[in-house]
Design a protein around this motif. Structure first.
Motif, short mmCIF file in Angstrom:
data_model
loop_
_atom_site.label_atom_id
_atom_site.label_comp_id
_atom_site.label_asym_id
_atom_site.label_seq_id
_atom_site.Cartn_x
_atom_site.Cartn_y
_atom_site.Cartn_z
N GLN A 58 0.82 -1.22 0.00
CA GLN A 58 0.00 0.00 0.00
C GLN A 58 0.85 1.26 0.00
O GLN A 58 0.61 2.20 0.76
N GLN A 59 1.88 1.23 -0.84
CA GLN A 59 2.75 2.39 -1.02
C GLN A 59 2.96 2.59 -2.51
O GLN A 59 2.83 1.65 -3.30
N VAL A 60 3.32 3.81 -2.89
CA VAL A 60 3.76 4.04 -4.26
C VAL A 60 5.27 4.10 -4.25
O VAL A 60 5.86 4.40 -3.21
N PRO A 61 5.91 3.83 -5.40
CA PRO A 61 5.35 3.49 -6.69
C PRO A 61 5.14 1.98 -6.86
O PRO A 61 5.67 1.18 -6.10
N ALA A 62 4.35 1.66 -7.90
CA ALA A 62 4.32 0.31 -8.46
C ALA A 62 4.34 0.48 -9.96
O ALA A 62 3.74 1.43 -10.48
N VAL A 63 5.04 -0.38 -10.65
CA VAL A 63 5.15 -0.27 -12.10
C VAL A 63 4.72 -1.58 -12.74
O VAL A 63 5.17 -2.65 -12.33
N GLU A 64 3.81 -1.46 -13.71
CA GLU A 64 3.47 -2.61 -14.55
C GLU A 64 4.36 -2.54 -15.79
O GLU A 64 4.33 -1.56 -16.52
N ILE A 65 5.13 -3.58 -16.00
CA ILE A 65 6.11 -3.55 -17.09
C ILE A 65 6.41 -4.98 -17.54
O ILE A 65 6.57 -5.87 -16.71
N ASP A 66 6.39 -5.19 -18.85
CA ASP A 66 6.73 -6.50 -19.42
C ASP A 66 5.91 -7.64 -18.81
O ASP A 66 6.43 -8.75 -18.62
N GLY A 67 4.65 -7.33 -18.47
CA GLY A 67 3.77 -8.39 -17.96
C GLY A 67 3.90 -8.68 -16.48
O GLY A 67 3.23 -9.58 -15.96
N VAL A 68 4.77 -7.96 -15.78
CA VAL A 68 4.88 -8.14 -14.32
C VAL A 68 4.65 -6.81 -13.60
O VAL A 68 4.71 -5.75 -14.21
N THR A 69 4.35 -6.89 -12.32
CA THR A 69 4.21 -5.69 -11.51
C THR A 69 5.35 -5.67 -10.50
O THR A 69 5.56 -6.66 -9.77
N ILE A 70 6.08 -4.57 -10.47
CA ILE A 70 7.20 -4.45 -9.53
C ILE A 70 6.95 -3.26 -8.63
O ILE A 70 6.60 -2.18 -9.09
N SER A 71 7.12 -3.46 -7.34
CA SER A 71 7.12 -2.34 -6.40
C SER A 71 8.53 -2.23 -5.82
O SER A 71 9.40 -3.04 -6.13
N SER B 92 19.64 -15.18 -12.63
CA SER B 92 20.11 -14.52 -13.85
C SER B 92 18.97 -13.86 -14.62
O SER B 92 19.18 -12.88 -15.32
N ASP B 93 17.75 -14.35 -14.48
CA ASP B 93 16.60 -13.78 -15.19
C ASP B 93 16.22 -12.41 -14.60
O ASP B 93 15.98 -12.30 -13.39
N PRO B 94 16.15 -11.36 -15.45
CA PRO B 94 15.88 -10.01 -14.94
C PRO B 94 14.58 -9.88 -14.13
O PRO B 94 14.54 -9.15 -13.14
N LYS B 95 13.51 -10.58 -14.55
CA LYS B 95 12.24 -10.47 -13.80
C LYS B 95 12.38 -11.11 -12.42
O LYS B 95 11.86 -10.60 -11.43
N LYS B 96 13.07 -12.24 -12.36
CA LYS B 96 13.28 -12.86 -11.05
C LYS B 96 14.23 -12.03 -10.19
O LYS B 96 14.06 -11.94 -8.97
N ARG B 97 15.22 -11.41 -10.82
CA ARG B 97 16.11 -10.51 -10.06
C ARG B 97 15.29 -9.37 -9.46
O ARG B 97 15.50 -8.98 -8.31
N ALA B 98 14.35 -8.85 -10.26
CA ALA B 98 13.49 -7.76 -9.77
C ALA B 98 12.65 -8.23 -8.59
O ALA B 98 12.46 -7.50 -7.61
N GLN B 99 12.15 -9.46 -8.67
CA GLN B 99 11.36 -9.99 -7.54
C GLN B 99 12.23 -10.15 -6.29
O GLN B 99 11.81 -9.83 -5.18
#
Lengths: 217, 217
Positions: A58-71, B92-99
């Motif tokens: 429940q904080q910003v930011p969150a980004v939807e990018i390349d099919g995933v959501t990253i906060s 090594s996968d960028p999306k998993k690194r982001a997670q």
């Protein structure tokens, strides 16, 4: 979930962590859509069920990018850096990368969370002094570190994630009336950085959701 | 400055951020020397002039490595990962690194700083409730995120920096008597991780500076 091919930033004009991400997009010359999340209105739109699904914190930011959501802004910035061409946001030398991350984390873990909206709301009447205390403590540590690492920018002569963290934190310091004159290196770096286009166009004073009375041309 | 060729960790047995670094060294099978910094004794040894030169933030950990001094645990862990062979600490996968970075930062910026020693000392009498509030808030966000990302470990089936952050935060939660039963994914992951050698040998109960009465075999 937005289905746009462009990244979607859920942010708030005055959130320093949202501003970090806006700077990163601008430095990388990436087009993106913005969905404002008003942290004040209706008790805070970050607490809606819809937004909690994007970011349970429940904080910003969150980004939807390349099919995933990253906060978490530093995770977002490093994802952008690792997947997009253009200006690197971290240096290639491992020791300099460590310095960039050390400075970024000093701000992102050591200062910002302690003067975050949800924390100072909980502090109540003493909130200004509380925020001043933790920002000053952080800047007192940052100043001698930057004296060692800085060239034109925070680490050497290339812009990096450390600069992306510094400028929004100085903006917060000014909001809480911390005297920046005590920190000549921070002051010099900030003065250089705020003149750069990517920092100007992403500034809280000129966003989609900036209220009229805070808007500057 | 220590002149040893081995890295030198300045830390404290019970500091969760020091423990993170000890886990990373153990996972990478890196020998290192430790210099204990007692955060309680003499008003806190992190405030001495000598230590402030290593880390102006007056917090542990700080690591002397390859001729530089790095503070901020996630900067240290990523430096180790980028310069040392062995078990990767990020996928090594960028999306998993982001997670991995999102989970690590949720803990390192969103939870730990708010229940840090210097903060709860400032809170005073209400300190236990304060720490419980912010740890619970963080775990309520972490639980649904981990439900999406976890396999055997926090992100998929490989140990990562996210696991390194999780276990010491659960240890802190237990110290502050947060009920972990509410968070079944966190509980399951923690139970798996604490059995792993690198997490056991680095545990606060068996360090160089662990007091006799807290020592466990």
């Amino acid at each position: 979930m937005a289905t746009s091919a462009k990244p979607v930033l859920h942010g708030y004009f005055r959130s320093s962590c949202s501003w970090r991400v806006r700077i990163a997009f601008a430095l990388k010359d990436i087009e993106y859509d913005q969905i404002p999340v008003n942290l004040i209105k209706d008790g805070g739109q970050q607490h809606t069920q819809q937004y909690k699904e994007l970011n349970p914190m429940q904080q910003v930011p969150a980004v939807e990018i390349d099919g995933v959501t990253i906060s978490q802004s530093l995770a977002i910035i490093q994802y952008i850096d690792e997947t997009r061409p253009g200006t690197p946001l971290l240096p290639s030398d491992p020791k300099k990368r460590a310095q960039v991350r050390m400075i970024s984390d000093l701000i992102a873990s050591g200062i910002q969370p302690l003067q975050n909206l949800s924390v100072i709301q909980k502090i109540g009447a003493e909130k200004v002094q509380w925020a001043q205390h933790f920002i000053s403590r952080g800047f007192q540590a940052l100043e001698p570190i930057l004296r060692e690492t800085a060239g034109k920018y925070c680490v050497g002569n290339e812009i990096s994630m450390a600069d992306i963290c510094l400028v929004p934190q100085v903006y917060n310091a000014e909001r809480f009336k911390v005297d920046i004159e005590q920190f000549p290196t921070i002051k010099r770096l900030n003065a250089t950085l705020v003149e750069i286009d990517a920092f100007r166009i992403s500034h809280p004073s000129c966003q989609l959701d900036t209220p009229e009375d805070l808007r500057q041309p």
